[in-house]
Scaffold this active site. Sequence first.
Site, mmCIF file in Angstrom:
data_model
loop_
_atom_site.group_PDB
_atom_site.id
_atom_site.type_symbol
_atom_site.label_atom_id
_atom_site.label_comp_id
_atom_site.label_asym_id
_atom_site.label_seq_id
_atom_site.Cartn_x
_atom_site.Cartn_y
_atom_site.Cartn_z
ATOM 1 C CB SER A 105 1.781 -3.272 5.392
ATOM 2 O OG SER A 105 0.703 -2.852 6.187
ATOM 3 C CG ASP A 153 -0.210 -19.947 13.098
ATOM 4 O OD1 ASP A 153 0.179 -19.841 14.271
ATOM 5 O OD2 ASP A 153 0.316 -20.706 12.260
ATOM 6 C CG HIS A 169 -0.246 0.083 2.535
ATOM 7 N ND1 HIS A 169 0.363 1.222 3.009
ATOM 8 C CD2 HIS A 169 -0.048 -0.852 3.500
ATOM 9 C CE1 HIS A 169 0.899 1.001 4.195
ATOM 10 N NE2 HIS A 169 0.670 -0.268 4.505
#
Length: 454
Positions: free
Chosen positions: A389, A374, A247
């Site tokens: 990210s 998880d 991003h």
Amino acid sequence: MKISNRRSIAGLILASIIIAFTISPQFRYIYSLPLHMSVLEGEKADFTVNFPLTVNIEDNRDRAIRLTGHRTSESVISRPVSLESLNRGKAKVDFKLLGLIPVRSVEVDVLPSLRIVPGGHSIGVVLQSQGVIVVGFSPVLSNEDTYSTPAQEIGVSMGDVILSINGNPVQSDAQVADLIDSSGKEKIPVDLLIKRGGSRLHISVKPIMCKDTRRYRIGLFVRDSAAGVGTLTFYEPQTRSYGALGHIITDNDTNQPIDCEQGKILLATVSGIQHGKRGHPGEKIGVFIEETQLLGDIRKNTPFGIYGSLNSIIGNNLYEEALYVASMSQIQLGAAEMLTVIDGQTIEKFHIEVQKVNYQDQPEGKGLVIKVTDERLLEKTGGIVQGMSGSPIIQNGRIVGAVTHVFVHDPTRGYGCFIDWMLMESGLVPKKEKQTARRLFSYCQMKFAVYLTA
């Protein structure tokens, strides 16, 4: 009269079939397919085609694709269909209602298969903006004991980027302060060249003497760089081109994208985790390692992350060899994995679930909805946290995308972007042309067909 009644009944039946189909899950699925699909050599795309829909391949001069088990000119109805890529080139796949009324036409580009090395490494990101960013205003106390903010009063706004002052390009807050003070001493206005959105404008501001600092000021807070911790997504071993974050980098105070003048990435170590919880996303606490030893440069800051070139090849302790990538048409709902660092510099593999795939015609964010499953990662971080990210998403041994955002109300879930768009931004695969006009035409064509038949 009987013939007329039969025609009316037949028309009603046909109209009922069409209306029923347009509100069916199959119609929504087929209409959600992108108008322009890229597949890699050797990939297959699976469709389930049920009555009253048919599918066939048109304009296949390059013999780029075929319907598995059928001649390329054959129309298929009411059965699962595999679209198999054969050769590099282009073709078109038509979905029609009753074999007559166009519903969806998908252009298919078959691109050469590509292998890249998955990331997962924790990286420090230092981005130098083009010019300086206005991040706030500071009232100036004059010798007359009055407060004013000359720049704000004359029209400077938060998020503006000051490119030059009096014709001098600016790159640091110290330089800005010196140029403003010099103008004040020379009794001349400060000429600011400002970038605001896609436009540029000149604003003239008269500096005033600050009683506190004994310098001329115009009442601005500016920032010249941004720094933080993120995750490397991939690199191509031959060219050393890399992609990270997934991003765009924005300024914390203004939320405006930072135009990249120059930047660098460094290896970072994760020293701690701020646990995420509902309404409060967590965060990796990272420390840059050897700031003088650069991992690579930053050449682009885009909606799909940062891109540049690595100075040297770096290893991945989980994957010694490069992996094939998979286009969005190959992604399946269900189990996948993400690679990231939660302690030190060790890349680890964690289980996630792909819950939704939003097929896209053009590069857009939020292509994937994922959920962390998880247990160890949930215990350690609470789910997706800032700093993850760019963490690569791998499914069936292929790189399919990257983690980009967390759901604030549910840190176990978040968004991912397709690897397709990151590869385009990196220059490793060609970018697509805009499809907006064709998308609108296809939609109107379907609506017109429904109304005409009804």
